[in-house]
Design a protein around this motif. Structure first.
Motif, mmCIF file in Angstrom:
data_model
loop_
_atom_site.group_PDB
_atom_site.id
_atom_site.type_symbol
_atom_site.label_atom_id
_atom_site.label_comp_id
_atom_site.label_asym_id
_atom_site.label_seq_id
_atom_site.Cartn_x
_atom_site.Cartn_y
_atom_site.Cartn_z
ATOM 1 N N LEU A 329 19.318 -81.043 82.934
ATOM 2 C CA LEU A 329 20.187 -80.030 83.537
ATOM 3 C C LEU A 329 19.843 -79.769 84.998
ATOM 4 N N GLY A 330 18.573 -79.756 85.334
ATOM 5 C CA GLY A 330 18.191 -79.474 86.707
ATOM 6 C C GLY A 330 16.697 -79.546 86.887
ATOM 7 N N VAL A 331 16.289 -79.510 88.146
ATOM 8 C CA VAL A 331 14.863 -79.609 88.492
ATOM 9 C C VAL A 331 14.495 -78.393 89.338
ATOM 10 N N PRO A 332 13.556 -77.561 88.884
ATOM 11 C CA PRO A 332 13.166 -76.376 89.658
ATOM 12 C C PRO A 332 12.507 -76.767 90.982
ATOM 13 N N VAL A 333 12.729 -75.942 91.988
ATOM 14 C CA VAL A 333 12.087 -76.124 93.295
ATOM 15 C C VAL A 333 10.994 -75.067 93.398
ATOM 16 N N SER A 334 9.759 -75.495 93.186
ATOM 17 C CA SER A 334 8.655 -74.549 93.147
ATOM 18 C C SER A 334 7.356 -75.273 93.428
ATOM 19 N N THR A 335 6.475 -74.627 94.160
ATOM 20 C CA THR A 335 5.155 -75.197 94.422
ATOM 21 C C THR A 335 4.397 -75.406 93.122
ATOM 22 N N SER A 336 4.583 -74.510 92.173
ATOM 23 C CA SER A 336 3.895 -74.644 90.889
ATOM 24 C C SER A 336 4.301 -75.920 90.181
ATOM 25 N N PHE A 337 5.601 -76.206 90.179
ATOM 26 C CA PHE A 337 6.067 -77.442 89.548
ATOM 27 C C PHE A 337 5.580 -78.672 90.310
ATOM 28 N N LEU A 338 5.580 -78.579 91.639
ATOM 29 C CA LEU A 338 5.082 -79.695 92.445
ATOM 30 C C LEU A 338 3.617 -79.981 92.117
ATOM 31 N N LEU A 339 2.815 -78.937 92.059
ATOM 32 C CA LEU A 339 1.396 -79.121 91.767
ATOM 33 C C LEU A 339 1.183 -79.650 90.357
ATOM 34 N N LYS A 340 2.004 -79.193 89.424
ATOM 35 C CA LYS A 340 1.882 -79.681 88.046
ATOM 36 C C LYS A 340 2.166 -81.177 87.984
ATOM 37 N N SER A 341 3.242 -81.599 88.618
ATOM 38 C CA SER A 341 3.570 -83.029 88.615
ATOM 39 C C SER A 341 2.522 -83.820 89.389
ATOM 40 N N PHE A 342 2.008 -83.205 90.474
ATOM 41 C CA PHE A 342 0.986 -83.876 91.269
ATOM 42 C C PHE A 342 -0.292 -84.052 90.457
ATOM 43 N N THR A 343 -0.626 -83.028 89.652
ATOM 44 C CA THR A 343 -1.809 -83.115 88.796
ATOM 45 C C THR A 343 -1.686 -84.284 87.832
ATOM 46 N N GLN A 344 -0.512 -84.439 87.233
ATOM 47 C CA GLN A 344 -0.302 -85.539 86.294
ATOM 48 C C GLN A 344 -0.439 -86.886 86.991
ATOM 49 N N VAL A 345 0.120 -86.967 88.198
ATOM 50 C CA VAL A 345 0.040 -88.222 88.939
ATOM 51 C C VAL A 345 -1.397 -88.533 89.318
ATOM 52 N N VAL A 346 -2.146 -87.489 89.748
ATOM 53 C CA VAL A 346 -3.552 -87.693 90.128
ATOM 54 C C VAL A 346 -4.345 -88.229 88.946
ATOM 55 N N THR A 347 -4.148 -87.622 87.777
ATOM 56 C CA THR A 347 -4.874 -88.061 86.586
ATOM 57 C C THR A 347 -4.560 -89.512 86.267
ATOM 58 N N GLU A 348 -3.275 -89.875 86.343
ATOM 59 C CA GLU A 348 -2.883 -91.257 86.082
ATOM 60 C C GLU A 348 -3.452 -92.192 87.142
ATOM 61 N N ASP A 349 -3.360 -91.766 88.396
ATOM 62 C CA ASP A 349 -3.797 -92.625 89.501
ATOM 63 C C ASP A 349 -5.293 -92.878 89.477
ATOM 64 N N VAL A 350 -6.080 -91.807 89.208
ATOM 65 C CA VAL A 350 -7.534 -91.969 89.222
ATOM 66 C C VAL A 350 -7.962 -93.017 88.211
ATOM 67 N N SER A 351 -7.392 -92.921 87.003
ATOM 68 C CA SER A 351 -7.737 -93.897 85.966
ATOM 69 C C SER A 351 -7.342 -95.307 86.393
ATOM 70 N N LYS A 352 -6.127 -95.435 86.931
ATOM 71 C CA LYS A 352 -5.644 -96.754 87.351
ATOM 72 C C LYS A 352 -6.459 -97.304 88.512
#
Length: 857
Positions: A329-352
């Motif tokens: 339906l939509g994607v929220p525009v929020s620093t909290s959401f950005l940081l949450k997605s960034f956290t997931q990417v960091v976790t994936e990236d560090v392992s890779k």
């Protein structure tokens, strides 16, 4: 040696314990810099004011709806969040108001029309009855007139009778006509036959009796006995047009304009309800034509929330910081959401990245060392060290918060420096064994070599990377402290664990070979490079200086620095939503808030200036406790570079309307940029250079060599940064994140000095053993060169794996440092360094005690 093995066993056991804790470190990392800030800075003070008086309530969170089908998605979002505001919720509200007002106007007009219509219908019904009788009388008079003319002039003309009366009239006429004229004879005979009717024949003559005019004249004469002339005219008109049409025309000018078009349906007691229905339908059509119903694009507030059928913006009100919005339906525009997605990417990236780094380094070590056991040993030791560092970060997280970048950069630093040191030590062990020394003596030489050169390198690494610890900001202190801890663990591994393994395993580390041979191809290449530098030192120095100057000019004319971390973040749906919101909805999307806190009411002039701020949306003014708070909403994300301009403008206004405190997004941006980037280039860089020069001067016992070393490292920095700008900025259109030049300087000052220290240490060693300076330079570089170039390839491989990251910052850092390492090892050290050492001559060894090096033979 037993004490060495025992100490190494204790350290290894500690590493294993910490390694078991390492996975937990990702649960305690800090991603938001504002959580690692000192309490005495301006935005923190404003936050304290706001928190003391903060009241709960719903938060407005923008949500970007992506097309196609934006209307359906936005409406479904409104069903999920009934208080959501979108273009279509605004439109629905406007249409509801429009329909209500339209219905009110139509119902009121219809009621008035119905009343007038009934009055017309009722009043015209009696008139119609009277007119119909009048018309009937006129028609009867006309028929009598026609019969009279036929019974008189007609009979006279034909000379025939049709009944007794006409026979009588004909006889009388024939008698009178002999004496009188025709018209007189007709009138006399008519009076005697039909009674006194000659009065009706006035104006009728033998010549016109058969005309319509004669009939009309006779009929008028007949009617005149009962009606006046006006009534006769009305009767004639009604007969000619019909009663309803006559009445319609007669009432046209007497009827109210709204009723006139419907008179045909109302006169003579017509169908009032049908006329009302038609009036209502016509009124609705006319009103909607003149005043069309609202559309999305006719309502300013709604039009601002839609961009074609590509994007739409909705505002969801929620008490939660991160409402659960379905991604379809939509994607929220929020620093909290950005940081949450960034956290997931960091976790994936560090392992890779960790796996890729280990694999790349192992492959490179196999190539460089030409053996299997040594690479396995080195990678295992470095890997255990890395896991131990991660576990240690977790162990101390309650007293020392760990910023996410510390962990992100730890892997390439540990693998690069650790592998470099171990490669050099294993190579030195192989060299000593090849010279005939036994295992124990070879290990002792390796330890002395480590104490002399690697200790100097580690001190420089700790000084350069640990310099971030002097920052005023805790999150930068976290990075500096983290790198000091990392360096300490590497030193423990290199000084204790590796020598113990060399002692325990001996030559088995060369399995399946008996020893490690220098790479002859690299040795020949290095020998040619050194010969060129020794023969033409001035040419090499001038060429290097010219390339550096051109690169520097390119940088100062082209380099675009961004301090917006969103630019460095991976391309997630939340980053895309932010870009859409700030690009297409910047006038309506309040993405950040900057606060002005004053003890006195803000003057109107200040509020007027606030409205002129770039990307201004609106402001609110309220009193919280003893403070007046102006909350300025801006269509800029919390991390935008443009917030620096906002802060500067508000800071300038303090001179006219202050004093006041500036808080919120613009103030945080100013703190982070000035306390890190500006102070790094205005203070920290000089502290690092001075510390490195002093450390190297005392360790290498030379005033000039540390200065020359720093100069050559700066060459590598300028060259590689220019290449990064050419690739990422000019070719790919991506600005350089501010941490790239900062990290590049810190890492290269730390790592780039390694190779120089190893070479200078070996040159001094060869001179002490009796070689002249040029021979010592050539021998040192050719002997250590293959190992150093191998170490450079290892370093480049370690940092190049950062280019696998989804984060722009790490891709830029990985590319820049990897390139700088290769340039340093293959150009700076074999060409520029020998040339500069040759040009400096005996001044290389200028020290407190004088010139030169004490020779042993």
């Amino acid at each position: 040696m037993k004490r060495l093995v025992a100490a190494a066993a204790v350290v290894a056991a500690l590493y294993i314990y910490l390694a078991l804790l390492s996975p937990r470190v990702f649960d305690v990392l800090v991603y938001d810099e504002s959580k690692l800030m000192p309490p005495d800075i301006e935005p923190k003070a404003v936050d304290a004011i706001l928190n003391k008086t903060q009241v709960g309530g719903l938060k407005s969170i923008p949500v970007v709806v992506f097309g196609p089908g934006v209307e359906e998605k936005a409406r479904n979002l409104s069903r999920l969040f009934p208080n959501a505001t979108s273009a279509w919720s605004i439109l629905d509200t406007a249409l509801k108001i429009y329909r209500e007002r339209l219905n009110d106007v139509v119902e009121n007009a219809t009621a008035s029309f119905r009343e007038g219509a009934r009055e017309v219908a009722n009043s015209t019904q009696k008139v119609c009855e009277d007119l119909n009788r009048l018309v009937e009388g006129f028609r009867e008079a006309r028929e009598r007139a026609r019969q009279l003319l036929l019974g008189t002039y007609g009979v006279a003309a034909l000379g025939k009778a049709v009944d007794n009366q006409t026979e009588k009239f004909l006889a009388l006429y024939q008698r009178y006509v002999a004496t009188y004229d025709v018209d007189t004879a007709v009138r006399l005979a008519a009076d005697e036959t039909y009674g006194n009717v000659s009065q009706y024949l006035t104006g009728v003559t033998w010549k016109n009796w058969a005309s319509l005019e004669a009939v009309e004249n006779v009929a008028d004469a007949i009617l005149a006995t009962r009606l006046n002339k006006t009534m006769i005219d009305i009767a004639r008109a009604a007969v000619a047009m019909g009663v309803r049409q006559y009445l319609y025309l007669w009432l046209m000018n007497q009827t109210p304009p709204p009723v006139r078009p419907y008179l045909p349906y109302l006169i003579c007691g017509g169908d009032v309800e049908k006329a009302v229905e038609m009036f209502k339908s016509d009124l609705v059509r006319n009103l909607t034509t003149r005043y069309p119903p609202p559309t999305i694009y006719s309502i300013a507030g709604a039009a601002d929330l839609v961009y074609q059928d590509k994007y739409a913006l909705a505002v969801v009100k929620s008490s939660e910081e991160m409402p659960d919005v379905p991604p379809q339906l939509g994607v929220p525009v929020s620093t909290s959401f950005l940081l949450k997605s960034f956290t997931q990417v960091v976790t994936e990236d560090v392992s890779k990245i960790d796996r890729s780094t280990a694999a790349a380094l192992f492959t490179v070590l196999l190539y460089v060392m030409g053996t299997l056991a040594a690479p396995v040993l080195i990678i295992s030791a470095v890997g255990l060290t890395y896991l131990g560092v991660m576990g240690f970060f977790y162990q101390i997280h309650e007293i020392q918060k760990t910023y996410y970048l510390t962990v992100y950069m730890a892997a390439p630093v540990i693998f690069a420096i650790g592998v470099d040191y171990m490669l050099l030590m294993v190579s030195r062990y192989a060299e000593e064994r090849a010279l005939g020394r036994d295992k124990t003596e070879a290990v002792k030489v390796v330890r002395r070599y480590a104490n002399r050169s690697i200790a100097a390198s580690a001190a420089v690494v700790a000084t350069s990377l640990g310099s971030f610890a002097i920052s005023r900001l805790p999150f930068m202190q976290s990075i500096g402290v983290g790198y000091l801890i990392t360096t300490l663990f590497i030193v423990l591994t290199v000084f204790l664990i590796l020598p113990a393994l060399l002692y325990l395993l001996g030559d088995r580390i060369f399995w399946p070979k008996k020893t490690i041979a220098a790479h002859r191809g690299r040795s020949r290449l290095l020998e040619k490079a050194v010969d060129t530098a020794l023969k033409k030192p001035l040419l090499v120095a001038v060429a290097a200086t010219l390339v550096t100057l051109l690169s520097f000019l390119f940088l100062i004319s082209t380099l675009r620095i961004t301090a917006n971390p969103v630019v460095a973040m991976p391309e997630t749906q939340y980053k895309k939503a932010l870009e859409v919101a700030t690009t297409y909805f910047k006038n309506v999307t309040a993405l950040s808030t900057t606060y002005i806190a004053m003890k006195n009411p803000p003057p109107p002039e200040l509020l007027h200036e606030v409205e002129k701020l770039p990307n201004y949306v609106n402001y609110t003014l309220e009193k919280r406790g003893d403070w007046y708070i102006v909350a300025v909403k801006l269509s800029l994300e919390d991390t935008s570079d443009k917030l620096l301009d906002v802060y500067r403008r508000l800071d300038q206004l303090r001179a006219y309307y202050g004093p006041y405190l500036i808080g919120g997004a613009a103030s945080w941006k100013n703190v982070i940029f000035n306390e890190i980037y500006v102070k790094f280039w205005s203070l920290q860089i000089y502290v690092v250079i001075a510390a490195v020069v002093l450390i190297l001067a005392f360790l290498l016992k030379s005033f000039l060599i540390p200065l020359r070393l720093v100069a050559t490292v700066l060459m590598s920095i300028v060259w590689s940064l220019a290449a990064e700008v050419a690739l990422f900025q000019e070719a790919l259109g991506q600005p350089t994140y501010w941490l790239v030049p900062v990290s590049l300087f810190a890492f290269l000052m730390a790592i780039g000095t390694d190779y120089d220290i190893f070479i200078i240490t070996r040159i001094r060693e060869e001179i002490e053993n009796g070689l002249d300076e040029k021979e010592a330079i050539k021998t040192a570089i050719v002997t250590t060169g293959p190992v150093i170039t191998g170490a450079a390839i290892v370093l480049a491989a370690a940092f190049s794996t950062l280019m696998l990251s989804q984060t722009l910052l790490l891709r830029q850092i990985g590319f820049t440092i990897a390139l700088a390492a290769l340039l340093d090892a293959f150009i700076i050290r074999p060409l520029v360094v020998p040339a500069l050492i040759t040009l400096a001559g005996r001044y290389n060894w200028l020290w407190i005690t004088g010139y030169g090096i004490r020779r042993t033979s």
